[in-house]
Design a protein around this motif. Structure first.
Motif, PDB file in Angstrom:
ATOM      1  N   VAL A 375      13.227 -69.735 -10.065  1.00 36.66           N
ATOM      2  CA  VAL A 375      14.094 -68.785  -9.350  1.00 36.66           C
ATOM      3  C   VAL A 375      13.523 -68.548  -7.957  1.00 36.66           C
ATOM      4  CG1 VAL A 375      15.057 -66.466  -9.331  1.00 36.66           C
ATOM      5  CG2 VAL A 375      14.737 -67.681 -11.512  1.00 36.66           C
ATOM      6  N   PRO A 376      14.331 -68.739  -6.889  1.00 43.49           N
ATOM      7  CA  PRO A 376      13.817 -68.523  -5.532  1.00 43.49           C
ATOM      8  C   PRO A 376      13.414 -67.061  -5.311  1.00 43.49           C
ATOM      9  CG  PRO A 376      15.915 -69.704  -5.493  1.00 43.49           C
ATOM     10  CD  PRO A 376      15.723 -69.205  -6.887  1.00 43.49           C
ATOM     11  N   LEU A 377      12.382 -66.876  -4.510  1.00 38.91           N
ATOM     12  CA  LEU A 377      11.890 -65.539  -4.178  1.00 38.91           C
ATOM     13  C   LEU A 377      12.661 -65.022  -2.965  1.00 38.91           C
ATOM     14  CD1 LEU A 377       9.662 -63.467  -4.971  1.00 38.91           C
ATOM     15  CD2 LEU A 377       8.193 -64.583  -3.291  1.00 38.91           C
ATOM     16  N   ASN A 378      13.371 -63.915  -3.122  1.00 38.08           N
ATOM     17  CA  ASN A 378      14.183 -63.357  -2.039  1.00 38.08           C
ATOM     18  C   ASN A 378      13.802 -61.903  -1.793  1.00 38.08           C
ATOM     19  OD1 ASN A 378      15.906 -65.675  -1.596  1.00 38.08           O
ATOM     20  ND2 ASN A 378      16.865 -65.187  -3.567  1.00 38.08           N
ATOM     21  N   GLY A 379      14.237 -61.375  -0.638  1.00 39.91           N
ATOM     22  CA  GLY A 379      14.027 -59.959  -0.340  1.00 39.91           C
ATOM     23  C   GLY A 379      12.903 -59.730   0.652  1.00 39.91           C
ATOM     24  N   LYS A 380      12.618 -58.475   0.873  1.00 35.14           N
ATOM     25  CA  LYS A 380      11.599 -58.082   1.848  1.00 35.14           C
ATOM     26  C   LYS A 380      10.209 -58.215   1.256  1.00 35.14           C
ATOM     27  CE  LYS A 380      10.132 -54.194   4.725  1.00 35.14           C
ATOM     28  NZ  LYS A 380      10.375 -52.760   5.079  1.00 35.14           N
ATOM     29  N   VAL A 381       9.328 -58.882   1.996  1.00 32.70           N
ATOM     30  CA  VAL A 381       7.952 -59.086   1.544  1.00 32.70           C
ATOM     31  C   VAL A 381       7.240 -57.735   1.421  1.00 32.70           C
ATOM     32  CG1 VAL A 381       5.743 -60.133   2.120  1.00 32.70           C
ATOM     33  CG2 VAL A 381       7.872 -61.357   2.614  1.00 32.70           C
TER      34      VAL A 381
END
Length: 425
Positions: A375-381
């Motif tokens: 699953v790709p990692l998305n969102g604000k670090v």
């Protein structure tokens, strides 16, 4: 013919419509003063002839724009109809909205409503209250209330804040409808989606806590709960496993459930009406109920005390977590290796001194190797202060690892484990 109905009616003709609209804009802009010029772009033959009649000056048929001194229009109207230009415009309707007058009226209304807010004892006692009022004044909220003729909402919000501030320490929580009834006379006035009043109050409460007002029903319920206001004590609940407690009713039920290793849902209503004490040195916290379900099914009574955040922690979760920590317990948390999961880890560490468990960079890389979903990692670090390398490694890998994918490792850590029940050494 001066002052006659016939003279007035001529200005309602189509050829005067754009000319008088321009005159209206000029008067409203200049506070009713007859000054400057108005113009017509691409006038029709009828409009050109009307202007010639007003000014007595010929305008050629190919003219693209006609400019007329507003004083000439005023003089012509007085000579023909015996009225001022303003009289003609307001008789045609609507009344002129003179901007200078409106600004004055708006400024006076703003000063009045702010003075009412500043008259509250809260203004002298609490910096957050002063900041709240200043924010409402600077961001246009008060102007919006004035324009919508809803200025009473601010005084109602002040009454709600005064009520909450005056409650003695240790008072029982108040239900939201009771709070609304006591301060506004309407039990539904503070309900979610009931207009601006709940938002005004919640903005003040968020300011008092030094945080922005978050969106979402659970975040708002949690903010109310922080000030001992209960929105919905039945909808908010928390899932637990093997969490014995002392206390009539709920404490007995939790202890019995732990004897059988069966999961138990605690409602916020139960936590409020049936107080418990949880005296355990360590309580584990997971994010996904699938992990708790496996612990119940595979470990049963051998599972350690476990509570589940079920995605976003509920008000009931927070109330239970505070009970555990205030009694000396340590929360050990595991969640998803994605940015929302990391944000939740940070929040629980900050709020309760929770200890990240199986949340290291090594645990993440093992999970990446074992996970087949990619699953790709998305969102604000998010930062990972308990393991500074973790955030960088997650960013480089670009993959999320969800908790259920590493449940085997979590359960292996928990086995064997036996929690002492109440009355046992």
């Amino acid at each position: 013919m001066t002052g006659s109905t016939e003279a007035y009616e001529r200005y309602r003709a189509p050829e005067f419509r754009r000319l008088l609209a321009a005159a209206r804009r000029s008067l409203e802009r200049n506070g009713g003063e007859v000054k400057g010029s108005i113009g017509l772009t691409n006038p029709t033959s009828a409009e050109r002839n009307a202007v010639i009649g007003i000014t007595g000056t010929y305008r050629s048929a190919d003219v693209r724009r006609i400019t007329i001194p507003l004083s000439a229009v005023e003089e012509s109207v007085r000579n023909v109809a015996g009225m001022s230009l303003r009289d003609i415009l307001e008789r045609i309707g609507p009344e002129l909205r003179l901007r200078a007058d409106e600004r004055t009226a708006l400024d006076q209304a703003r000063q009045k409503i702010l003075a009412e807010g500043e008259a509250s004892p809260l203004h002298a006692e609490h910096p957050w209250y002063r900041q709240w009022l200043a924010d409402l004044a600077s961001d246009g909220t008060i102007t919006g209330l004035i324009n919508k003729e809803n200025t009473r909402l601010l005084s109602q919000a002040v009454r709600v804040l005064e009520f909450l501030n005056s409650r003695p320490s240790g008072s029982l929580p108040v239900m939201l409808p009771s709070l609304a009834d006591a301060t506004t006379g309407d039990t539904k006035a503070l309900n979610p989606g009931r207009g601006s009043l709940p938002t005004l109050v919640l903005r003040a409460l968020a300011t008092a806590r030094g945080m922005p007002l978050e969106s979402g029903a659970e975040a708002r319920r949690e903010l109310w709960d922080a000030f001992d206001v209960i929105v919905d004590d039945l909808a908010s609940r928390v899932l637990v496993l093997n969490l014995p407690a002392t206390g009539q009713g709920l404490g007995q039920w939790l202890t019995d459930a732990a004897r059988y290793g069966t999961p138990f849902h605690i409602t916020l209503h139960q936590l409020i009406t049936l107080p418990i004490a949880v005296s355990l040195p360590t309580v584990y916290v997971c994010e996904n109920p699938a992990v708790l379900r496996r612990a119940a099914g595979e470990l049963g009574t051998s599972s350690p005390p476990l509570i589940c955040a079920e995605g976003r922690p509920s008000t009931a979760f927070h109330r239970l977590a505070r009970l555990i920590v205030d009694d000396g317990g340590l929360l050990r948390y595991h969640g998803d290796f994605d940015w929302p999961g990391i944000a939740m880890t940070n929040a629980l560490c900050t709020r309760y001194g929770a200890e990240p468990w199986r949340m290291s960079s090594g645990d993440y890389l093992n999970g990446v190797c074992a996970d087949t979903e990619h699953v790709p990692l998305n969102g604000k670090v998010q930062d990972t202060p308990w393991d500074p390398n973790l955030a960088e490694i997650m960013t480089n890998e670009g993959r999320a690892v969800y908790e259920e994918a590493v449940a085997d490792i979590l359960l292996k850590d928990w086995h064997p484990y036996r929690i002492p029940h109440h009355g046992e050494s």
